[in-house]
Scaffold this motif. Sequence first.
Motif, PDB file in Angstrom:
ATOM      1  N   VAL A   1      12.782 -12.796  11.917  1.00  0.00           N
ATOM      2  CA  VAL A   1      14.218 -12.513  11.984  1.00  0.00           C
ATOM      3  C   VAL A   1      14.615 -11.473  10.942  1.00  0.00           C
ATOM      4  N   LEU A   2      14.114 -11.632   9.727  1.00  0.00           N
ATOM      5  CA  LEU A   2      14.426 -10.659   8.681  1.00  0.00           C
ATOM      6  C   LEU A   2      13.904  -9.276   9.053  1.00  0.00           C
ATOM      7  N   LEU A   3      12.652  -9.211   9.496  1.00  0.00           N
ATOM      8  CA  LEU A   3      12.078  -7.923   9.879  1.00  0.00           C
ATOM      9  C   LEU A   3      12.765  -7.353  11.114  1.00  0.00           C
ATOM     10  N   GLY A   4      13.479  -8.206  11.819  1.00  0.00           N
ATOM     11  CA  GLY A   4      14.245  -7.727  12.969  1.00  0.00           C
ATOM     12  C   GLY A   4      15.450  -6.900  12.546  1.00  0.00           C
ATOM     13  N   GLN A   5      15.848  -7.061  11.289  1.00  0.00           N
ATOM     14  CA  GLN A   5      16.994  -6.311  10.790  1.00  0.00           C
ATOM     15  C   GLN A   5      16.589  -4.911  10.331  1.00  0.00           C
ATOM     16  N   ARG A   6      15.485  -4.859   9.601  1.00  0.00           N
ATOM     17  CA  ARG A   6      14.998  -3.578   9.072  1.00  0.00           C
ATOM     18  C   ARG A   6      13.624  -3.827   8.459  1.00  0.00           C
ATOM     19  N   PRO A   7      12.896  -2.756   8.123  1.00  0.00           N
ATOM     20  CA  PRO A   7      11.614  -2.940   7.433  1.00  0.00           C
ATOM     21  C   PRO A   7      11.827  -3.524   6.044  1.00  0.00           C
ATOM     22  N   PHE A   8      10.831  -4.238   5.569  1.00  0.00           N
ATOM     23  CA  PHE A   8      10.886  -4.831   4.240  1.00  0.00           C
ATOM     24  C   PHE A   8       9.607  -4.559   3.466  1.00  0.00           C
ATOM     25  N   ARG A   9       9.725  -4.549   2.173  1.00  0.00           N
ATOM     26  CA  ARG A   9       8.538  -4.534   1.328  1.00  0.00           C
ATOM     27  C   ARG A   9       8.193  -5.969   0.960  1.00  0.00           C
ATOM     28  N   PHE A  10       6.987  -6.157   0.439  1.00  0.00           N
ATOM     29  CA  PHE A  10       6.492  -7.520   0.223  1.00  0.00           C
ATOM     30  C   PHE A  10       7.396  -8.352  -0.687  1.00  0.00           C
ATOM     31  N   ASN A  11       7.580  -7.874  -1.888  1.00  0.00           N
ATOM     32  CA  ASN A  11       8.386  -8.645  -2.837  1.00  0.00           C
ATOM     33  C   ASN A  11       9.835  -8.749  -2.408  1.00  0.00           C
ATOM     34  N   GLU A  12      10.260  -7.760  -1.673  1.00  0.00           N
ATOM     35  CA  GLU A  12      11.614  -7.783  -1.137  1.00  0.00           C
ATOM     36  C   GLU A  12      11.773  -8.940  -0.157  1.00  0.00           C
ATOM     37  N   LEU A  13      10.747  -9.123   0.649  1.00  0.00           N
ATOM     38  CA  LEU A  13      10.742 -10.256   1.583  1.00  0.00           C
ATOM     39  C   LEU A  13      10.723 -11.577   0.823  1.00  0.00           C
ATOM     40  N   GLN A  14       9.880 -11.629  -0.193  1.00  0.00           N
ATOM     41  CA  GLN A  14       9.784 -12.883  -0.942  1.00  0.00           C
ATOM     42  C   GLN A  14      11.096 -13.233  -1.627  1.00  0.00           C
TER      43      GLN A  14
ATOM     44  N   THR B   1       2.096  -1.149   6.504  1.00  0.00           N
ATOM     45  CA  THR B   1       1.828   0.228   6.093  1.00  0.00           C
ATOM     46  C   THR B   1       1.732   0.303   4.571  1.00  0.00           C
ATOM     47  N   VAL B   2       0.593   0.753   4.084  1.00  0.00           N
ATOM     48  CA  VAL B   2       0.374   0.877   2.641  1.00  0.00           C
ATOM     49  C   VAL B   2       0.655   2.302   2.193  1.00  0.00           C
ATOM     50  N   HIS B   3       1.569   2.441   1.245  1.00  0.00           N
ATOM     51  CA  HIS B   3       1.818   3.750   0.658  1.00  0.00           C
ATOM     52  C   HIS B   3       1.039   3.846  -0.645  1.00  0.00           C
ATOM     53  N   PRO B   4       0.073   4.763  -0.719  1.00  0.00           N
ATOM     54  CA  PRO B   4      -0.835   4.832  -1.878  1.00  0.00           C
ATOM     55  C   PRO B   4      -0.165   5.418  -3.110  1.00  0.00           C
ATOM     56  N   THR B   5       0.882   4.763  -3.556  1.00  0.00           N
ATOM     57  CA  THR B   5       1.585   5.205  -4.766  1.00  0.00           C
ATOM     58  C   THR B   5       1.160   4.325  -5.929  1.00  0.00           C
ATOM     59  N   VAL B   6       1.659   4.647  -7.123  1.00  0.00           N
ATOM     60  CA  VAL B   6       1.417   3.803  -8.283  1.00  0.00           C
ATOM     61  C   VAL B   6       2.736   3.455  -8.920  1.00  0.00           C
ATOM     62  N   PRO B   7       3.095   2.169  -8.887  1.00  0.00           N
ATOM     63  CA  PRO B   7       2.362   1.054  -8.290  1.00  0.00           C
ATOM     64  C   PRO B   7       2.434   1.108  -6.768  1.00  0.00           C
ATOM     65  N   PRO B   8       1.510   0.453  -6.078  1.00  0.00           N
ATOM     66  CA  PRO B   8       1.470   0.501  -4.609  1.00  0.00           C
ATOM     67  C   PRO B   8       2.713  -0.123  -3.995  1.00  0.00           C
ATOM     68  N   SER B   9       3.116   0.379  -2.855  1.00  0.00           N
ATOM     69  CA  SER B   9       4.195  -0.271  -2.115  1.00  0.00           C
ATOM     70  C   SER B   9       3.737  -0.429  -0.675  1.00  0.00           C
ATOM     71  N   VAL B  10       4.024  -1.597  -0.133  1.00  0.00           N
ATOM     72  CA  VAL B  10       3.597  -1.920   1.225  1.00  0.00           C
ATOM     73  C   VAL B  10       4.818  -2.240   2.069  1.00  0.00           C
ATOM     74  N   GLU B  11       4.912  -1.594   3.190  1.00  0.00           N
ATOM     75  CA  GLU B  11       6.060  -1.819   4.067  1.00  0.00           C
ATOM     76  C   GLU B  11       5.656  -2.607   5.307  1.00  0.00           C
ATOM     77  N   TYR B  12       6.455  -3.582   5.635  1.00  0.00           N
ATOM     78  CA  TYR B  12       6.246  -4.368   6.852  1.00  0.00           C
ATOM     79  C   TYR B  12       7.387  -4.106   7.815  1.00  0.00           C
ATOM     80  N   ARG B  13       7.020  -3.879   9.071  1.00  0.00           N
ATOM     81  CA  ARG B  13       8.053  -3.720  10.099  1.00  0.00           C
ATOM     82  C   ARG B  13       7.564  -4.352  11.396  1.00  0.00           C
ATOM     83  N   LEU B  14       8.502  -4.721  12.246  1.00  0.00           N
ATOM     84  CA  LEU B  14       8.127  -5.264  13.546  1.00  0.00           C
ATOM     85  C   LEU B  14       7.556  -4.148  14.414  1.00  0.00           C
TER      86      LEU B  14
END
Lengths: 121, 121
Positions: free
Chosen positions: A37-50, A77-90
Amino acid sequence: MLSTRLPMPVPAAEHEQCPVTDVLRRVGDKWTVLVVVLLGQRPFRFNELQRGIEGISQRMLTRTLRGLETDGLVLRTVHPTVPPSVEYRLTPLGESLLHPLSALADWAVAHQPEIAAARAR
Amino acid sequence: MLSTRLPMPVPAAEHEQCPVTDVLRRVGDKWTVLVVVLLGQRPFRFNELQRGIEGISQRMLTRTLRGLETDGLVLRTVHPTVPPSVEYRLTPLGESLLHPLSALADWAVAHQPEIAAARAR
DNA sequence: CCGGATCCAGCGGGATACTG
DNA sequence: CAGTATCCCGCTGGATCCGG
């Protein structure tokens, strides 16, 4: 699929790995629906979801997302930044699940009083 | 209910006893859907149900039916004959569940190939 | 025929600590 | 930030035996 009279038993092979039961058990676990349901609204990052779901542990969020990813409902989707950020989307498949899911959600909300009344007895 | 931006976390109180999750966990157990679908065809007697579902134990059939009865989805009628016979049938509430349930079932069947393909990876 | 009572294995799920 | 690795516990669900 099921005849109207059912003279023969439903064979185990037909419901042991039934896609319907399969989906229901996945969706019936503790956190999956909330994440979807949350991902149905928009993409989220991991800690953002938590942070978005009070009470979920890192472990369970990871497991839930991995399960959804395995079934092709969520794209990671993993963005190879430092620190890393990972995006989750439906995925489109994941978005298509929202419709029948909200139909069942609407049913649950609409008939909640009847269920509560029945349980009281 | 859920805002579009979600600045605040979904409070635990809102999903801990959420009616949607509640229904999903009930329907997500191992036998409930199968029993509901069978009872959607016509009333059944206990042993008739057990013979109708290959692999279910007496204990689990009893528990499943009790759960459905408690939630007001199934009506249990005892005929005081010798030997006793007990009839189970869906209540109107139970029948109303068939619609959103089959919507989700249709989705599961329709997208089964995509899910299977995703899992293969 | 329709269960209830008991025992037991397996898994879902939480807490905590550690890592690239 | 985004995980992985352990440990542990309760609940689901199966097998079996007993009773009205």
